[in-house]
Design a protein around this motif. Structure first.
Motif, PDB file in Angstrom:
ATOM      1  N   LYS A 110       0.761  -1.208   0.065  1.00  0.00           N
ATOM      2  CA  LYS A 110      -0.084   0.049  -0.009  1.00  0.00           C
ATOM      3  C   LYS A 110       0.963   1.176   0.047  1.00  0.00           C
ATOM      4  O   LYS A 110       2.107   1.083   0.152  1.00  0.00           O
ATOM      5  CB  LYS A 110      -0.917   0.010   1.386  1.00  0.00           C
ATOM      6  CG  LYS A 110      -1.850  -0.932   1.352  1.00  0.00           C
ATOM      7  CD  LYS A 110      -2.768  -0.668   2.480  1.00  0.00           C
ATOM      8  CE  LYS A 110      -3.968  -1.654   2.670  1.00  0.00           C
ATOM      9  NZ  LYS A 110      -4.724  -1.220   3.759  1.00  0.00           N
ATOM     10  N   PHE A 166       0.733   5.397   1.239  1.00  0.00           N
ATOM     11  CA  PHE A 166       0.044   6.288   2.411  1.00  0.00           C
ATOM     12  C   PHE A 166       0.441   7.660   1.937  1.00  0.00           C
ATOM     13  O   PHE A 166       1.551   7.910   2.081  1.00  0.00           O
ATOM     14  CB  PHE A 166       0.212   5.893   3.812  1.00  0.00           C
ATOM     15  CG  PHE A 166      -0.150   4.581   3.829  1.00  0.00           C
ATOM     16  CD1 PHE A 166      -1.473   4.232   4.145  1.00  0.00           C
ATOM     17  CD2 PHE A 166       0.580   3.591   3.815  1.00  0.00           C
ATOM     18  CE1 PHE A 166      -2.021   2.924   4.225  1.00  0.00           C
ATOM     19  CE2 PHE A 166       0.418   2.187   4.114  1.00  0.00           C
ATOM     20  CZ  PHE A 166      -0.947   1.788   4.451  1.00  0.00           C
ATOM     21  N   PHE A 201      -1.046   1.804  12.465  1.00  0.00           N
ATOM     22  CA  PHE A 201      -1.162   2.907  11.211  1.00  0.00           C
ATOM     23  C   PHE A 201      -1.827   2.165  10.208  1.00  0.00           C
ATOM     24  O   PHE A 201      -1.433   1.129   9.684  1.00  0.00           O
ATOM     25  CB  PHE A 201       0.308   3.256  11.125  1.00  0.00           C
ATOM     26  CG  PHE A 201       0.312   4.241   9.746  1.00  0.00           C
ATOM     27  CD1 PHE A 201      -0.176   5.437   9.896  1.00  0.00           C
ATOM     28  CD2 PHE A 201       0.900   3.713   8.868  1.00  0.00           C
ATOM     29  CE1 PHE A 201      -0.176   6.356   9.019  1.00  0.00           C
ATOM     30  CE2 PHE A 201       1.102   4.687   7.550  1.00  0.00           C
ATOM     31  CZ  PHE A 201       0.266   5.888   7.787  1.00  0.00           C
ATOM     32  N   GLU A 202      -2.999   2.983   9.643  1.00  0.00           N
ATOM     33  CA  GLU A 202      -3.755   2.449   8.525  1.00  0.00           C
ATOM     34  C   GLU A 202      -4.034   0.897   8.829  1.00  0.00           C
ATOM     35  O   GLU A 202      -4.046   0.267   7.584  1.00  0.00           O
ATOM     36  CB  GLU A 202      -2.994   2.681   7.358  1.00  0.00           C
ATOM     37  CG  GLU A 202      -2.585   4.209   7.168  1.00  0.00           C
ATOM     38  CD  GLU A 202      -3.864   4.950   6.831  1.00  0.00           C
ATOM     39  OE1 GLU A 202      -4.718   4.526   6.400  1.00  0.00           O
ATOM     40  OE2 GLU A 202      -3.813   6.243   7.013  1.00  0.00           O
ATOM     41  N   ASN A 230       4.324  10.416  -0.613  1.00  0.00           N
ATOM     42  CA  ASN A 230       3.676   9.234   0.305  1.00  0.00           C
ATOM     43  C   ASN A 230       4.843   8.139   0.574  1.00  0.00           C
ATOM     44  O   ASN A 230       5.803   8.172   0.324  1.00  0.00           O
ATOM     45  CB  ASN A 230       2.806   8.609  -0.924  1.00  0.00           C
ATOM     46  CG  ASN A 230       3.564   7.747  -1.826  1.00  0.00           C
ATOM     47  OD1 ASN A 230       4.535   7.514  -1.941  1.00  0.00           O
ATOM     48  ND2 ASN A 230       2.786   7.478  -3.146  1.00  0.00           N
TER      49      ASN A 230
END
Length: 138
Positions: free
Chosen positions: A3, A5, A81-82, A132
């Motif tokens: 991913k 972020f 986190f996330e 990111n």
């Protein structure tokens, strides 16, 4: 790639790459610092959430923000986190004056630093072109 972020909010608000945690240690703000060899949790956070951390039988000699070496306790901390839990070791450091200055200038309180150790352990890569963080898992 797993991913990515965005880090735009921290950069816009404070000019710093910041992340916010969730879970038990909710809303802790960590500075991502590629120049830091250690992960750091500031002592006021440690004292407030003491029961959430595991104190290790280890100390580290760490140069503080003011340039002086000091022995710091080492803890193990887990934060979310996330949607993913991350566990790492942190040195507990008093950096009250420096943090106070950042908070006065930006309105944001920083609770700790995620350094190279954390980035390597979790395969996080900061892309300042795309603004990111990506994490790569094997």
């Amino acid at each position: 790639m797993d991913k990515s972020f965005p880090i735009t909010l921290g950069l816009q608000k404070a000019g710093l790459p910041l992340i916010l945690t969730s879970g038990k240690l909710k809303n802790l703000c960590f500075l991502i610092d590629t120049g830091s060899t250690h992960n750091i949790l500031f002592d006021f956070v440690y004292n407030h959430f003491r029961d959430e951390f595991k104190l290790l039988d280890d100390t580290q000699s760490l140069m503080g923000i003011e340039g002086q070496y000091r022995e710091t306790p080492t803890i193990e901390a887990t934060f979310n986190f996330e949607g993913k839990d991350y566990t790492s070791t942190f040195s507990v450091l008093d950096a009250s004056e420096a943090i106070k200055q950042v908070q006065e200038e930006t309105g944001i309180q920083i609770h700790g630093v995620l350094g190279i150790k954390f980035l390597l352990e979790n395969k996080w890569i900061i892309d300042f072109n795309k603004l990111n963080i990506s994490n790569y898992n094997e």
